[in-house]
Design a protein around this motif. Sequence first.
Motif, PDB file in Angstrom:
ATOM      1  N   LYS A   3      -6.444   5.504   0.078  1.00 24.25           N
ATOM      2  CA  LYS A   3      -6.715   4.467  -0.924  1.00 24.25           C
ATOM      3  C   LYS A   3      -5.518   3.538  -1.016  1.00 24.25           C
ATOM      4  CE  LYS A   3     -10.459   6.379  -2.920  1.00 24.25           C
ATOM      5  NZ  LYS A   3     -11.659   5.808  -3.328  1.00 24.25           N
ATOM      6  N   ILE A   4      -5.795   2.318  -1.349  1.00 21.54           N
ATOM      7  CA  ILE A   4      -4.739   1.344  -1.579  1.00 21.54           C
ATOM      8  C   ILE A   4      -4.987   0.667  -2.917  1.00 21.54           C
ATOM      9  CG2 ILE A   4      -4.251   0.923   0.873  1.00 21.54           C
ATOM     10  CD1 ILE A   4      -5.926  -1.650   0.618  1.00 21.54           C
ATOM     11  N   LYS A   5      -3.943   0.191  -3.486  1.00 23.89           N
ATOM     12  CA  LYS A   5      -4.033  -0.583  -4.723  1.00 23.89           C
ATOM     13  C   LYS A   5      -3.802  -2.048  -4.357  1.00 23.89           C
ATOM     14  CE  LYS A   5      -2.050  -0.843  -9.357  1.00 23.89           C
ATOM     15  NZ  LYS A   5      -1.006  -0.256 -10.258  1.00 23.89           N
ATOM     16  N   ARG A   7      -4.490  -6.337  -5.775  1.00 25.47           N
ATOM     17  CA  ARG A   7      -4.887  -7.272  -6.825  1.00 25.47           C
ATOM     18  C   ARG A   7      -5.907  -8.211  -6.194  1.00 25.47           C
ATOM     19  NH1 ARG A   7      -0.733  -9.504 -10.511  1.00 25.47           N
ATOM     20  NH2 ARG A   7      -1.519  -7.730 -11.629  1.00 25.47           N
ATOM     21  N   ILE A 190      -0.698  -4.138  -3.060  1.00 27.49           N
ATOM     22  CA  ILE A 190       0.322  -3.681  -4.004  1.00 27.49           C
ATOM     23  C   ILE A 190       0.999  -2.423  -3.468  1.00 27.49           C
ATOM     24  CG2 ILE A 190       0.757  -2.836  -6.344  1.00 27.49           C
ATOM     25  CD1 ILE A 190      -1.575  -4.675  -7.241  1.00 27.49           C
ATOM     26  N   GLU A 191       0.202  -1.378  -3.169  1.00 26.28           N
ATOM     27  CA  GLU A 191       0.810  -0.135  -2.654  1.00 26.28           C
ATOM     28  C   GLU A 191      -0.254   0.803  -2.109  1.00 26.28           C
ATOM     29  OE1 GLU A 191       2.580   2.314  -5.769  1.00 26.28           O
ATOM     30  OE2 GLU A 191       1.042   1.640  -7.175  1.00 26.28           O
ATOM     31  N   HIS A 192       0.196   1.782  -1.352  1.00 24.33           N
ATOM     32  CA  HIS A 192      -0.671   2.857  -0.879  1.00 24.33           C
ATOM     33  C   HIS A 192      -0.797   3.889  -2.013  1.00 24.33           C
ATOM     34  CE1 HIS A 192      -1.107   1.807   3.341  1.00 24.33           C
ATOM     35  NE2 HIS A 192       0.159   1.396   3.320  1.00 24.33           N
ATOM     36  N   ILE A 193      -2.007   4.415  -2.165  1.00 16.28           N
ATOM     37  CA  ILE A 193      -2.249   5.468  -3.166  1.00 16.28           C
ATOM     38  C   ILE A 193      -2.551   6.745  -2.392  1.00 16.28           C
ATOM     39  CG2 ILE A 193      -3.700   6.229  -5.087  1.00 16.28           C
ATOM     40  CD1 ILE A 193      -2.122   3.692  -5.723  1.00 16.28           C
TER      41      ILE A 193
END
Length: 194
Positions: A3-5, A7, A190-193
């Motif tokens: 998953k990635i975050k 916007r 934004i970032e890797h989850i």
Amino acid sequence: MNKIKVRLREHRHFFVHNDLANAAYYFNNRIAERLKNDDREGVALEMMACLTMIAFALEAKINFLGYKLIPKWDERAPYLTKVKMVTKQLGVAFDEQTRPYKTVRALKNFRDTLAPGKPIELQNDKEIITTHEELEKRGYLTADWQSQLNEQFVKDAFGDMEIIWRDLLNRSKLEIFDTLNGGGSTITFIEHIE
């Protein structure tokens, strides 16, 4: 699956007046071509569709201008009330006695006759002296609105819609690009989850 975050920013705007005007344009051209080729079978049905699209397109164009120019615009206000509000806002005299605005009332009446589809019953009981030809010309199975299904009214209605639209759009100081459907989106990582 990782998953990635992100916007996600989106904006879209759809202005149905374009689609309705395109349908009116299509029918108007098709009718003209068919009549030029003396292809009349079912052309009255296309005239009915064309006039309906012109009436809808004109109202949608008025709604667009009202939305853009008049605070707290109410697109559910009566048809002619909206036309009068927009024309007043843009300094145009709404004269129902002369074209092009005379056509607005005719289109509104045409639309109102078809849109709710109310049954109409007329009765007549009298003896007359006539010829067979005169009797056929009476059009006893012809509704009043069908008199508008003719080449001249379709041409006039389409032309008047265009005259009104171009004049009001010019006075509004909006650009043609302001009237088109559009939108866009951006996705920013934004970032890797985990």
